[in-house]
Structure formats: structure tokens, C-alpha cells
Design a protein around this motif. Structure first.
Motif, mmCIF file in Angstrom:
data_model
loop_
_atom_site.group_PDB
_atom_site.id
_atom_site.type_symbol
_atom_site.label_atom_id
_atom_site.label_comp_id
_atom_site.label_asym_id
_atom_site.label_seq_id
_atom_site.Cartn_x
_atom_site.Cartn_y
_atom_site.Cartn_z
ATOM 1 N N LYS A 1 -9.842 7.534 -9.872
ATOM 2 C CA LYS A 1 -8.289 7.543 -9.499
ATOM 3 C C LYS A 1 -7.543 8.148 -10.503
ATOM 4 O O LYS A 1 -6.443 8.679 -10.129
ATOM 5 N N ILE B 1 -7.225 11.813 -9.245
ATOM 6 C CA ILE B 1 -6.396 11.961 -8.145
ATOM 7 C C ILE B 1 -4.875 11.939 -8.814
ATOM 8 O O ILE B 1 -4.258 12.711 -8.440
ATOM 9 N N TYR C 1 2.398 11.648 -1.323
ATOM 10 C CA TYR C 1 1.248 11.300 -0.575
ATOM 11 C C TYR C 1 1.042 9.887 -1.061
ATOM 12 O O TYR C 1 1.482 9.416 -2.204
ATOM 13 N N LYS C 2 0.191 8.986 -0.432
ATOM 14 C CA LYS C 2 -0.470 7.966 -0.980
ATOM 15 C C LYS C 2 -2.133 8.075 -0.461
ATOM 16 O O LYS C 2 -2.281 8.959 0.241
ATOM 17 N N VAL C 3 -2.593 7.126 -1.403
ATOM 18 C CA VAL C 3 -4.087 7.388 -1.333
ATOM 19 C C VAL C 3 -4.730 6.051 -0.944
ATOM 20 O O VAL C 3 -4.526 5.129 -1.897
ATOM 21 N N PHE C 4 -5.503 5.867 -0.065
ATOM 22 C CA PHE C 4 -5.984 4.597 0.448
ATOM 23 C C PHE C 4 -7.487 4.410 0.052
ATOM 24 O O PHE C 4 -8.117 5.293 0.573
ATOM 25 N N PHE C 5 -7.724 3.187 -0.334
ATOM 26 C CA PHE C 5 -9.302 2.984 -0.752
ATOM 27 C C PHE C 5 -9.649 2.083 0.448
ATOM 28 O O PHE C 5 -8.988 0.748 0.419
ATOM 29 N N ILE C 6 -10.562 2.297 1.496
ATOM 30 C CA ILE C 6 -10.644 1.495 2.593
ATOM 31 C C ILE C 6 -12.046 0.644 2.065
ATOM 32 O O ILE C 6 -13.090 1.203 2.306
ATOM 33 N N GLU C 7 -11.755 -0.524 1.762
ATOM 34 C CA GLU C 7 -12.985 -1.570 1.386
ATOM 35 C C GLU C 7 -13.462 -2.311 2.487
ATOM 36 O O GLU C 7 -14.540 -2.619 2.645
ATOM 37 N N LEU D 1 -4.730 2.385 10.886
ATOM 38 C CA LEU D 1 -4.355 2.044 9.429
ATOM 39 C C LEU D 1 -2.918 1.568 9.320
ATOM 40 O O LEU D 1 -2.153 1.239 8.038
#
Lengths: 210, 210
Positions: free
Chosen positions: B32, B35, B47-53, B169
């Protein structure tokens, strides 16, 4: 690994280079390897990377980059140029390279070649040009990370007139488009920006977990 | 520095992840940070950064990425989403962040704010969306370099259906667009591609000196 983060904190978009300091041939070779090893869509590397050494050409480019001093003062000037339109021959050459590198028969890769051609060759021209341009941003990312490790400064630039760059560097007749400019070298002791704290979104703002 | 190149050679776009191996929280925190520290135009990180758990969400996304197994088998799934349209408030927030971080007055940055607004806010919508999308490719570059240093595998992907990702999403109503997907984790012992030589253009083909 904390080194990676430390290097990133050391890095900044240098405003003023020390024109007397030159990057060694050895380090230029390492930076080239870093650019060469960057990831790209399908591994196609749909771009060329120019090192502009000729001082007259650099002087010509400077006004097309809002007169920014880095264009002429940096040790070296890199221009990333994406290929506007990939054709069948381009993909065939890539497949041939893959066959040679991995000691395979071109015939074994026919399915993959057909798949790539289907996905790529029918793209509208503007979409394809945007897609190849995006790939140069990953290569820039690799350059930035590698340079920071070598304590070499880079000023990644979108602030230039691509059409003028294309004209001066003869890109139009070669189907190339200047996408990114990166003067590289060593920061000047007088560049005050090197002492400024990095401005970044907080983790809470940048990241989200779903 | 040769380590950087060695890490790049170690890195490849993993086809099959070992679903039993999880990345530690400590390493996720480092990725993280990598990034977060990436360069972007004006430093705006648009932008945004998504962690898909959530495994259910990942299962939903898989068919929208041609069924690729990495979407569900990787330790973590990252989705980069660019902001389609920056507005005045976005730039004001950035300037406020800069003022706070560097202990300046917002008034001192008024000239810079006006310059940015002039350059950005009049951009046609499609051009702006392309421009913000490109910035995510630099952030991906940082992720790839940092992950390789940690011997964490990444499969950078453009091969997915952005519209479906946006829908699943909930990006549409937030003005976001899925630009890049990056499953991260550890390669499966059975993924044969890890043993294949890297296919790259020769230096002669990739670089040119002017």
C-alpha cells in the motif's frame, strides 16, 4: 523492502538539475534494462524509447515543453513514444521473438497469435493509440523505481506539446507519438523542492476494502 | 541495483496462484505504501485503489474477467479505479493537503491552484478520463516493482470487462472507472510459465539515440 519506500520518499520531480553532473554509462545501461524489463499488455512493448543526446535537438525541444530548464540541463533526456497502430507484421514479429526466446515453433504459438490478432487488430484507431500510450506509463514507473534505487533524479513530464515533439523528432512519419518525457540526472543543490514533504492522499482516502 | 533487474527477471504475469498462501498484513501494508508513493500528474493521484477481500464479490467478478482463475485464487485482489472527472473541489482538497503537509498557507498556493484549474477543468470529458486512467498505470508500475522485491507475485490485467466491474463494484454512481486489475499472491508450483524465459525486444530495437 523498506529501502523501496525510502527510495520513493527520496524521489521527487526535480525542478532544477545540476548540468555539470553526468550519469555514468554503466548506470544508463542499468536504466535501459529496467525500462526493457517493464511489463506491458501481452508483453508487446508497443513503444520505442529515445535518448536525446544532441544538444541542438534538446534546445529545439525546450520551447515545446514550456521552456522547462530540465529539458536542456538534465544529464540525459528520455522521450517515450508509443506506436499508434500495431499491425499483423508487428504481432508476427513478437510471436517470432517468443518462439526464438523460448525455443518453440512458431506453429505452436499459432493459437495465441490468432487470439492476439483478433483482440488487437480490430480496435478502433483512437482506442489503440490510447492503449499503446498507456503502456509507456508502466515503463516510466519502472524507470522511476530503478532510478530512485540508483539515486538518479527523474522529472516525469506530461507538460509538453506532443505534436511539436512528434514533428521535431520525426515521429509522425514513423507512426509514433510522444507520450512522456523524462529528463534524468542529478538534482541541483539549489532546488528547494527537494526539501519539501511529499504530498499524498492518506491511506484512508486512497484505499478501500470491499 | 542489479537486484532490481534480478527481481524484474523473477517477476512474470502469474497464470496460476497457490490459493493456500496468503500475503501477510505487514507486506500488504508495504505494498500500500508503494502504491501510495507513486508519481502522478501534478501529484493529484486521480484514482482510488480497491482491495477486494469478499470471496462472493470475487466470484462475481471472475466471469467479467474471462473466468481467469487468478481473480479468485490469488491471496488478494486489487482493482485500480480512475476518477472520471476532477472538479474544482478535488483540486482545492489537493491544495489544502499540500498546504497542511508543507506547513504553508492556502493563499500562498493560489497561483498554483489557478494554474492547475485552468489546465485541468476545461479538458473535454473523454480526454480527462483517459488522462486519469493513465495515471493508474504508473501506480501499477510501483506495485509491480515493490511486489517483486518482496517476492510477491502479481498478474497485471487489462483483460476484463470494465463496464461489468464498474457495475458490480458500484463505481458508476461514484464517478469511478475500473482501469486495471491486479491479483497478488504466490505462484503455484504447477504454473509452468514461471520457468519460461522473458520475451523482450532487444535493446537495439527498443532504444534509439538522437
Amino acid at each position: 523492502m523498506s529501502t523501496f519506500i525510502e527510495n520513493q520518499n527520496w524521489r521527487y520531480a526535480t525542478k532544477k538539475f545540476d548540468a555539470t553532473k553526468k550519469i555514468s554509462d554503466e548506470n544508463i545501461a542499468l536504466l535501459k534494462k529496467a525500462i526493457q524489463s517493464a511489463a506491458s499488455s501481452y508483453g508487446l512493448q508497443p513503444y520505442k524509447v529515445f535518448f536525446i543526446e544532441n544538444p541542438e535537438v534538446r534546445a529545439q525541444l525546450q520551447p515545446a515543453a514550456w521552456g522547462q530548464s530540465q529539458i536542456v540541463d538534465a544529464s540525459h533526456l528520455i522521450v517515450f513514444a508509443s506506436i499508434n497502430k500495431l499491425n499483423e507484421a508487428y504481432i508476427d514479429a513478437f510471436v517470432q521473438n517468443m518462439a526464438t526466446t523460448r525455443n518453440l515453433q512458431v506453429a505452436d504459438l499459432e493459437g495465441y497469435a490468432t487470439f492476439m490478432k483478433g483482440a488487437i487488430l480490430n480496435m478502433p484507431e483512437d482506442k489503440m493509440a490510447t492503449w499503446t500510450a498507456k503502456q509507456t506509463y508502466i515503463a516510466l514507473g519502472n524507470l522511476l523505481a530503478a532510478a530512485a534505487e540508483l539515486k538518479i533524479d527523474v522529472t516525469p513530464m506530461e507538460g509538453f506539446e506532443p505534436e511539436k515533439f512528434n514533428e521535431i523528432l520525426g515521429f509522425n512519419e514513423r507512426g509514433l507519438h510522444a507520450t512522456l518525457v523524462a529528463p534524468i540526472g542529478y538534482r541541483h543543490a539549489e532546488d528547494a523542492l527537494q526539501f519539501a514533504a511529499k504530498v499524498r492522499k492518506s491511506e484512508e482516502e486512497l484505499f478501500e476494502t470491499i
